[in-house]
Design a protein around this motif. Structure first.
Motif, PDB file in Angstrom:
ATOM      1  N   GLU A 127     -46.036  14.896 -37.915  1.00 44.80           N
ATOM      2  CA  GLU A 127     -46.790  14.457 -36.738  1.00 44.80           C
ATOM      3  C   GLU A 127     -46.036  13.468 -35.844  1.00 44.80           C
ATOM      4  OE1 GLU A 127     -50.120  15.449 -35.710  1.00 44.80           O
ATOM      5  OE2 GLU A 127     -49.370  17.023 -37.037  1.00 44.80           O
ATOM      6  N   ALA A 128     -44.922  12.927 -36.363  1.00 43.34           N
ATOM      7  CA  ALA A 128     -44.227  11.873 -35.600  1.00 43.34           C
ATOM      8  C   ALA A 128     -43.669  12.415 -34.289  1.00 43.34           C
ATOM      9  CB  ALA A 128     -43.097  11.286 -36.437  1.00 43.34           C
ATOM     10  N   PRO A 129     -44.086  11.846 -33.161  1.00 47.02           N
ATOM     11  CA  PRO A 129     -43.527  12.303 -31.885  1.00 47.02           C
ATOM     12  C   PRO A 129     -42.121  11.727 -31.698  1.00 47.02           C
ATOM     13  CG  PRO A 129     -45.018  10.472 -31.519  1.00 47.02           C
ATOM     14  CD  PRO A 129     -45.043  10.749 -32.997  1.00 47.02           C
ATOM     15  N   PRO A 130     -41.292  12.353 -30.861  1.00 47.99           N
ATOM     16  CA  PRO A 130     -39.994  11.738 -30.573  1.00 47.99           C
ATOM     17  C   PRO A 130     -40.192  10.436 -29.814  1.00 47.99           C
ATOM     18  CG  PRO A 130     -40.393  13.593 -29.089  1.00 47.99           C
ATOM     19  CD  PRO A 130     -41.522  13.583 -30.084  1.00 47.99           C
ATOM     20  N   ARG A 131     -39.202   9.537 -29.895  1.00 49.73           N
ATOM     21  CA  ARG A 131     -39.285   8.265 -29.160  1.00 49.73           C
ATOM     22  C   ARG A 131     -39.041   8.479 -27.672  1.00 49.73           C
ATOM     23  NH1 ARG A 131     -40.790   3.751 -32.348  1.00 49.73           N
ATOM     24  NH2 ARG A 131     -40.922   4.706 -34.404  1.00 49.73           N
ATOM     25  N   ALA A 132     -38.235   9.488 -27.373  1.00 47.44           N
ATOM     26  CA  ALA A 132     -37.881   9.725 -25.971  1.00 47.44           C
ATOM     27  C   ALA A 132     -37.283  11.115 -25.816  1.00 47.44           C
ATOM     28  CB  ALA A 132     -36.854   8.685 -25.514  1.00 47.44           C
ATOM     29  N   ILE A 133     -37.243  11.562 -24.580  1.00 45.58           N
ATOM     30  CA  ILE A 133     -36.472  12.754 -24.225  1.00 45.58           C
ATOM     31  C   ILE A 133     -35.255  12.259 -23.447  1.00 45.58           C
ATOM     32  CG2 ILE A 133     -36.419  14.888 -22.863  1.00 45.58           C
ATOM     33  CD1 ILE A 133     -39.523  14.985 -23.188  1.00 45.58           C
ATOM     34  N   ILE A 134     -34.068  12.691 -23.848  1.00 41.69           N
ATOM     35  CA  ILE A 134     -32.864  12.339 -23.103  1.00 41.69           C
ATOM     36  C   ILE A 134     -32.340  13.617 -22.450  1.00 41.69           C
ATOM     37  CG2 ILE A 134     -30.475  11.522 -23.283  1.00 41.69           C
ATOM     38  CD1 ILE A 134     -31.499   9.736 -25.628  1.00 41.69           C
TER      39      ILE A 134
END
Ligand SMILES: [Zn+2]
Ligand SMILES: [Zn+2]
Length: 274
Positions: free
Chosen positions: A72-79
């Motif tokens: 379930e952990a979402p990514p911290r960011a999209i690069i």
């Protein structure tokens, strides 16, 4: 159609299309039709980052693939390596779903905050189907201004302490590549790719071979050459590129060196040579 075959196709659609391909323990990618989306982070890690956001309408599949790998952990960011339509197509939907920022190089900002359009694709390069239809590829600036943040100019990457980015302009003005020194892992976006993107046949068969950036969209060939030389000098062990399969070891380094040395001859389209 044969029932078993039909079932197999359906399963492939549901399962196969939403499963990531592992490159290293903490590097995976997911292919959205013609372009790769990278994932940096060990499986089940809470700290992971998405690199690029694929073509349009792939948000659900990218989320599914991410959940298969990270729970379930979402990514911290999209690069973003750059802002072309096939790398930002699902970015808005993904950022909204996960409520996370999108980072881009300051020089690419205008193309993703709705202010600057890319030049129209050059159909006279390459000669393959993708080049021919490239004038119809979207070039209009997307507007991700609700989510977008500039990367710091010093090469550091948020949430990725072991990594730095290298400004690799040419394909676009603010194109970046991501590099991890300790194991020489490179995520190169479209600075170079491992498939001849101008040929639709090669794109679907996916033979691995180091190629220059997709020609129909490359804006500045002189900068693109310097960027390939910069990346070749890193002597990467593994490269994941925006298009094509990952490559590694001697084969990667030999072909990348060759591309760097003979860029004029190998990568620059005939009518762009001066
Ligand atoms: Zn591109
Ligand atoms: Zn691309």
């Amino acid at each position: 159609m044969d029932k078993d075959f039909e079932k197999h196709l359906q399963e492939d659609w549901h399962m196969g299309h939403a499963v990531t391909n592992d490159v290293l323990h903490d590097i995976a990618y997911y292919r959205t039709l013609i372009v790769n989306v990278g994932m940096i982070g060990a499986p089940d890690s809470e700290e992971w980052v998405l690199v690029d956001a694929g073509i349009e309408n792939y948000a659900k599949r990218i989320i599914h693939a991410a959940e298969n790998r990270f729970g379930e952990a979402p990514p911290r960011a999209i690069i973003l390596t750059h802002g072309h339509f096939d790398h930002v197509g699902s970015a808005d939907e993904l950022a909204k779903h996960w409520n996370i920022p999108i980072y881009v190089h300051p020089d690419e900002m205008g193309y993703v905050n709705g202010t600057t359009d890319y030049p129209v694709g050059d159909s006279t390069v390459g000669g393959g189907l993708f080049a021919l239809v490239s004038p119809f590829f979207p070039t209009k600036a997307v507007d991700l201004s609700d989510w977008i943040k500039p990367l710091p100019r010093d090469g550091t990457l948020p949430y990725l302490d072991d990594w730095k980015y290298i400004h690799t302009p040419g394909h676009t003005p603010g194109h970046i590549s991501l590099f991890r020194e300790k194991d020489k892992t490179l995520i190169a976006g479209d600075a170079f790719i491992t498939v001849q993107q101008e040929s639709s046949l090669a794109v679907f068969i996916q033979h691995q071979k180091v190629h220059g950036p997709p020609a129909y969209f490359t804006q500045d060939w002189h900068c693109a050459e310097q960027s390939v030389q910069t990346l070749a000098a890193l002597q990467p062990e593994i490269a994941v590129t925006g298009h094509g399969l990952p490559m590694e070891g001697e084969l990667l380094r030999e072909q990348l060196d060759e591309l760097a040395e003979r860029f004029y001859e190998l990568a620059i389209p005939k009518h762009k040579k001066q």
